[in-house]
Design an enzyme around this catalytic site. Structure first.
Site, PDB file in Angstrom:
ATOM      1  N   ARG A  17       0.860  -1.180   0.000  1.00 32.65           N
ATOM      2  CA  ARG A  17       0.000   0.000   0.000  1.00 32.65           C
ATOM      3  C   ARG A  17       0.898   1.233   0.000  1.00 32.65           C
ATOM      4  O   ARG A  17       1.902   1.293   0.733  1.00 32.65           O
ATOM      5  CB  ARG A  17      -0.894   0.032   1.241  1.00 32.65           C
ATOM      6  CG  ARG A  17      -2.086  -0.907   1.190  1.00 32.65           C
ATOM      7  CD  ARG A  17      -3.129  -0.469   0.158  1.00 32.65           C
ATOM      8  NE  ARG A  17      -4.311  -1.330   0.110  1.00 32.65           N
ATOM      9  CZ  ARG A  17      -4.465  -2.363  -0.709  1.00 32.65           C
ATOM     10  NH1 ARG A  17      -3.507  -2.697  -1.573  1.00 32.65           N
ATOM     11  NH2 ARG A  17      -5.589  -3.068  -0.692  1.00 32.65           N
ATOM     12  N   GLU A  39      -3.435   7.488  -4.624  1.00 33.24           N
ATOM     13  CA  GLU A  39      -3.820   6.976  -5.950  1.00 33.24           C
ATOM     14  C   GLU A  39      -5.113   7.615  -6.434  1.00 33.24           C
ATOM     15  O   GLU A  39      -6.036   7.770  -5.640  1.00 33.24           O
ATOM     16  CB  GLU A  39      -4.004   5.459  -5.872  1.00 33.24           C
ATOM     17  CG  GLU A  39      -2.698   4.742  -5.682  1.00 33.24           C
ATOM     18  CD  GLU A  39      -2.860   3.243  -5.475  1.00 33.24           C
ATOM     19  OE1 GLU A  39      -3.907   2.677  -5.838  1.00 33.24           O
ATOM     20  OE2 GLU A  39      -1.926   2.657  -4.929  1.00 33.24           O
ATOM     21  N   HIS A  82      -1.024   0.074 -10.004  1.00 33.17           N
ATOM     22  CA  HIS A  82      -1.645  -0.854  -9.035  1.00 33.17           C
ATOM     23  C   HIS A  82      -2.166  -2.123  -9.734  1.00 33.17           C
ATOM     24  O   HIS A  82      -3.360  -2.402  -9.752  1.00 33.17           O
ATOM     25  CB  HIS A  82      -2.780  -0.160  -8.257  1.00 33.17           C
ATOM     26  CG  HIS A  82      -3.066  -0.840  -6.938  1.00 33.17           C
ATOM     27  ND1 HIS A  82      -3.482  -0.179  -5.811  1.00 33.17           N
ATOM     28  CD2 HIS A  82      -3.000  -2.142  -6.572  1.00 33.17           C
ATOM     29  CE1 HIS A  82      -3.663  -1.042  -4.821  1.00 33.17           C
ATOM     30  NE2 HIS A  82      -3.371  -2.239  -5.262  1.00 33.17           N
TER      31      HIS A  82
HETATM   32  C1  DGY Z   1      -5.574  -6.030  -2.720  1.00 38.43           C
HETATM   33  O1  DGY Z   1      -6.392  -6.946  -2.914  1.00 38.43           O
HETATM   34  O2  DGY Z   1      -5.460  -5.513  -1.606  1.00 38.43           O
HETATM   35  C2  DGY Z   1      -4.723  -5.636  -3.860  1.00 38.43           C
HETATM   36  O3  DGY Z   1      -4.083  -4.427  -3.627  1.00 38.43           O
HETATM   37  C3  DGY Z   1      -5.515  -5.597  -5.156  1.00 38.43           C
HETATM   38  O4  DGY Z   1      -4.599  -5.523  -6.208  1.00 38.43           O
END
Ligand code: DGY
Length: 326
Positions: A240, A269, A287
């Site tokens: 993240r 983002e 992402h």
């Molecule tokens: C998630 O599922 O948390 C991922 O970041 C999706 O790509």
């Protein structure tokens, strides 16, 4: 009157999941392929049994308050930092996620970013497209070796662990830092060495982030941590964005404090720190961690299954706040 549960979906999912939802629920959904505003989510959630949302939807108490009869918030993601789980728990609303099905796919992406940043693949691609390439040269686009290098894993959950076979396939030495240390036997069988975070940063050639975002991991890596890293080291973040202080990362990349980075996630983002667009020593992906047809379909089916189960009053399989049933 239909006995199918009413579900509100914030954005279209893969076809197999859409078929399940259409067959097994009274579905209302965002008709466009774009983010919904908070107002639109509030309107959509009114009167439904289940909300099926995405990591890009911020689900706060105001949204939950818009439907006191809501039976579930099912997230189409393994990470659930976009949902105020505490508020949902107070309201006794189950929150679910999609663990497991995206582990390998996300680890593949982290490794792709690592290889790309190390071997300057995207940078070379951009250069060739300028049509300025005059042919092979002994000093062109020299990168760093991945084979036999040291990889530091910040977090050893599912995806962190999935990095191990990939790293060992490249004969890498693997260090890890994690909230909970493994037993000595586990470390030996996985062929990993535990390090305090500072030591991991000092010793690694590649540092890959695999922790969940929460208040203890926000800006876990910032200017102080980049200063500890080797000048030839690369950072990879597929977890993240806010785990990394993006402004401090820009400074570290500009000043040569670290050599490069491979990023799939960002603090705000889809906005990036503007300098990232200009820097050649960073690979920037949109992402894509779980972005394969197979994996997104599995995530969708799992999110639908969680949502439908809770709507029918059953325990959803992937519950993140089990305390509501205590
Ligand atoms: C998630 O599922 O948390 C991922 O970041 C999706 O790509």
């Amino acid at each position: 009157m239909s006995d199918k549960p009413k579900i509100f979906l914030t954005r279209e999912l893969p076809p197999e999941t859409m078929a399940i939802l259409r067959e097994q629920s009274e579905l209302t959904m965002n008709p466009e392929d774009r983010y919904l505003t908070k107002r639109e989510i509030i309107e959509g959630v009114a009167g439904v049994d289940g909300l099926l949302c995405l990591l890009t939807d911020t689900i706060d108490d105001e949204i939950l308050a818009a439907n006191p009869a809501l039976k579930v918030v099912s997230n189409f993601a393994v990470g659930f930092n976009n949902i105020d789980v505490e508020a949902a728990t107070v309201r006794k609303i189950p929150v679910t996620n999609t663990p497991g099905v995206l582990t390998d796919t996300t680890a593949d992406m982290a490794f792709a970013l690592l290889l790309d940043a190390a071997r300057r693949v995207s940078e070379g691609d951009r250069f060739v497209r300028t049509q300025a390439w005059q042919g092979w040269g002994p000093l062109q686009f020299l990168g760093s070796d991945v084979s036999n290098a040291t990889l530091g894993l910040v977090g050893l959950g599912r995806i962190g662990r999935a990095m191990l076979p990939r790293a060992h396939g490249f004969s890498m030495k693997v260090l890890y830092w994690n909230r909970t240390r493994l037993t000595e036997q586990e470390e030996a069988s996985l062929n990993v060495t535990y390090c305090e975070l500072d030591d991991l940063l000092k010793e690694s050639d590649f540092v890959s982030v695999h922790v969940a975002l929460n208040e203890t991991t926000r800006h876990l890596l910032g200017a102080r941590e980049f200063a500890l890293m080797k000048p030839q080291a690369c950072l990879v973040n597929s977890a993240r964005g806010p785990v990394v202080d993006e402004k401090a990362l820009v400074t570290a990349l500009q000043s040569g404090t670290i050599a490069g980075a491979g990023l799939d996630v960002y603090e705000q983002e889809p906005l990036l720190e503007p300098e990232l667009y200009e820097l050649d020593n960073v690979v920037i992906a949109p992402h894509l961690g779980s972005g394969t047809i197979g994996t997104r379909t599995k995530m969708g089916n799992m999110a639908a299954e969680n949502c439908l189960a809770a709507c029918h009053g059953q325990l959803p399989p992937n519950l993140v706040n089990p305390q509501i049933y205590a």
